[in-house]
Write a protein that holds these residues in place. Structure first.
Motif, short mmCIF file in Angstrom:
data_model
loop_
_atom_site.label_atom_id
_atom_site.label_comp_id
_atom_site.label_asym_id
_atom_site.label_seq_id
_atom_site.Cartn_x
_atom_site.Cartn_y
_atom_site.Cartn_z
N ILE A 63 43.64 37.54 45.39
CA ILE A 63 42.43 38.02 46.04
C ILE A 63 41.76 36.86 46.73
CG2 ILE A 63 40.22 39.18 45.66
CD1 ILE A 63 41.48 40.14 42.98
N GLY A 64 41.43 37.01 48.00
CA GLY A 64 40.70 35.97 48.71
C GLY A 64 39.33 35.73 48.10
N THR A 65 38.77 34.57 48.30
CA THR A 65 37.46 34.27 47.73
C THR A 65 36.43 35.25 48.24
OG1 THR A 65 37.08 32.66 49.47
CG2 THR A 65 37.87 31.81 47.37
N PHE A 66 35.48 35.58 47.39
CA PHE A 66 34.44 36.57 47.69
C PHE A 66 33.49 36.02 48.76
CE2 PHE A 66 33.16 40.60 46.81
CZ PHE A 66 31.89 40.75 46.26
N ASN A 67 33.16 34.74 48.67
CA ASN A 67 32.31 34.10 49.67
C ASN A 67 32.78 32.65 49.83
OD1 ASN A 67 30.32 32.72 51.10
ND2 ASN A 67 28.70 34.04 50.35
N ALA A 68 33.70 32.47 50.75
CA ALA A 68 34.33 31.16 50.91
C ALA A 68 33.34 30.06 51.28
CB ALA A 68 35.43 31.24 51.96
N GLN A 69 32.27 30.39 52.03
CA GLN A 69 31.31 29.37 52.43
C GLN A 69 30.55 28.83 51.22
OE1 GLN A 69 31.58 32.38 54.12
NE2 GLN A 69 32.84 31.38 55.66
N LYS A 70 30.19 29.69 50.29
CA LYS A 70 29.46 29.25 49.10
C LYS A 70 30.40 28.94 47.96
CE LYS A 70 25.15 31.58 50.12
NZ LYS A 70 24.14 32.50 49.66
N ARG A 71 31.69 29.23 48.14
CA ARG A 71 32.71 28.97 47.14
C ARG A 71 32.45 29.69 45.82
NH1 ARG A 71 35.61 23.39 47.62
NH2 ARG A 71 35.90 23.33 49.84
N VAL A 72 32.00 30.91 45.89
CA VAL A 72 31.85 31.73 44.70
C VAL A 72 32.87 32.86 44.79
CG1 VAL A 72 29.43 31.18 44.31
CG2 VAL A 72 30.02 33.12 45.73
N TYR A 73 33.28 33.36 43.63
CA TYR A 73 34.26 34.44 43.64
C TYR A 73 33.97 35.44 42.54
CZ TYR A 73 36.57 32.45 39.54
OH TYR A 73 36.83 32.01 38.27
N SER A 74 34.59 36.59 42.69
CA SER A 74 34.50 37.67 41.72
C SER A 74 35.82 38.43 41.78
CB SER A 74 33.33 38.59 42.08
OG SER A 74 33.31 39.72 41.26
N ILE A 75 36.49 38.60 40.64
CA ILE A 75 37.75 39.33 40.63
C ILE A 75 37.75 40.40 39.55
CG2 ILE A 75 39.07 37.39 41.53
CD1 ILE A 75 40.24 37.06 38.67
N SER A 76 38.64 41.35 39.69
CA SER A 76 38.88 42.38 38.69
C SER A 76 40.14 42.03 37.92
CB SER A 76 39.07 43.73 39.36
OG SER A 76 37.95 44.07 40.14
N LEU A 77 40.13 42.30 36.64
CA LEU A 77 41.32 42.10 35.82
C LEU A 77 42.11 43.41 35.76
CD1 LEU A 77 39.74 40.08 32.88
CD2 LEU A 77 41.27 39.22 34.67
N PRO A 78 43.44 43.32 35.67
CA PRO A 78 44.23 44.55 35.56
C PRO A 78 43.90 45.28 34.26
CG PRO A 78 45.63 42.60 35.36
CD PRO A 78 44.26 42.12 35.68
N GLY A 79 43.96 46.60 34.29
CA GLY A 79 43.60 47.41 33.12
C GLY A 79 44.60 47.35 31.99
N SER A 80 45.88 47.28 32.29
CA SER A 80 46.88 47.24 31.22
C SER A 80 48.04 46.31 31.58
CB SER A 80 47.38 48.64 30.88
OG SER A 80 47.43 49.48 31.98
N PRO A 81 47.78 45.01 31.55
CA PRO A 81 48.84 44.03 31.83
C PRO A 81 49.71 43.85 30.58
CG PRO A 81 46.86 42.89 31.24
CD PRO A 81 46.51 44.36 31.27
N LYS A 82 50.74 43.04 30.71
CA LYS A 82 51.54 42.67 29.55
C LYS A 82 50.68 41.75 28.67
CE LYS A 82 55.95 42.88 31.91
NZ LYS A 82 57.12 42.14 32.40
N ALA A 83 50.88 41.86 27.36
CA ALA A 83 50.17 40.96 26.44
C ALA A 83 50.60 39.52 26.75
CB ALA A 83 50.50 41.32 25.00
N GLY A 84 49.64 38.60 26.73
CA GLY A 84 49.97 37.21 27.01
C GLY A 84 48.75 36.40 27.38
N VAL A 85 49.00 35.16 27.74
CA VAL A 85 47.97 34.20 28.12
C VAL A 85 47.98 34.06 29.63
CG1 VAL A 85 47.13 31.83 27.84
CG2 VAL A 85 48.29 32.99 25.93
N TYR A 86 46.79 34.11 30.24
CA TYR A 86 46.67 34.07 31.69
C TYR A 86 45.67 33.00 32.11
CZ TYR A 86 49.03 38.58 31.60
OH TYR A 86 49.94 39.58 31.40
N GLU A 87 45.79 32.59 33.37
CA GLU A 87 44.88 31.62 33.94
C GLU A 87 44.46 32.11 35.33
OE1 GLU A 87 44.83 26.89 35.24
OE2 GLU A 87 46.74 27.86 34.83
#
Length: 153
Positions: A63-87
């Motif tokens: 997902i592209g940055t929400f506001n590239a000029q201010k360098r802030v972002y907001s993302i949604s997480l998938p509802g049912s991913p595989k169990a595991g560690v994410y970054e």
């Protein structure tokens, strides 16, 4: 007037669930530091293997940055991913394929991650609950949004 209210209610309900590309804001933060290379900055949610390298078999949210000029972002997480560690990471998409590839300039690794657990479990000396967990060092939380998930070049 009644028809306009129905359309407004429909639009708001779609936006609140992340449809039409509007993020729900599950993870929010800012990107600080100096971008290491010119190019489009994108965000990705990648899986991690036990050795700390990205598990490229995991589907990536890109997902592209929400506001590239201010360098802030907001993302949604998938509802049912595989169990595991994410970054969550920001990267410079040097080859333009809109997918993080190992070797592309990226934000530094932090002592935190997101863990998706299929059930309550003990993991590396701490306990996670079913669903999405934010792990900062040894502190675990499930309170969303996972705010101040700041990234640094």
């Amino acid at each position: 007037m009644k028809r306009q209210l129905v359309w407004l209610a429909l639009a708001l309900s779609l936006a609140s669930c992340g449809v039409l590309g509007v993020p729900r804001g599950d993870v929010t933060g800012s990107i600080t530091g100096t971008q290491p290379q010119a190019g489009d900055v994108r965000l990705a949610l990648v899986g991690l293997s036990g050795s700390g390298y990205e598990n490229n078999a995991v589907d990536q949210l890109d997902i592209g940055t929400f506001n590239a000029q201010k360098r802030v972002y907001s993302i949604s997480l998938p509802g049912s991913p595989k169990a595991g560690v994410y970054e969550v990471l920001a990267y410079v998409d040097t080859n333009g394929d809109k997918t993080y590839d190992v070797g592309e300039p990226r934000t530094a690794r932090q002592n935190r991650s997101l863990v998706f657990a299929a059930q309550d479990a003990g993991l590396f000396g701490f306990n996670v609950k079913k669903g999405w967990n934010r792990v900062d060092g040894t502190t675990v939380s499930q309170t969303r949004p996972f705010a101040n998930y700041d990234l640094n070049w």
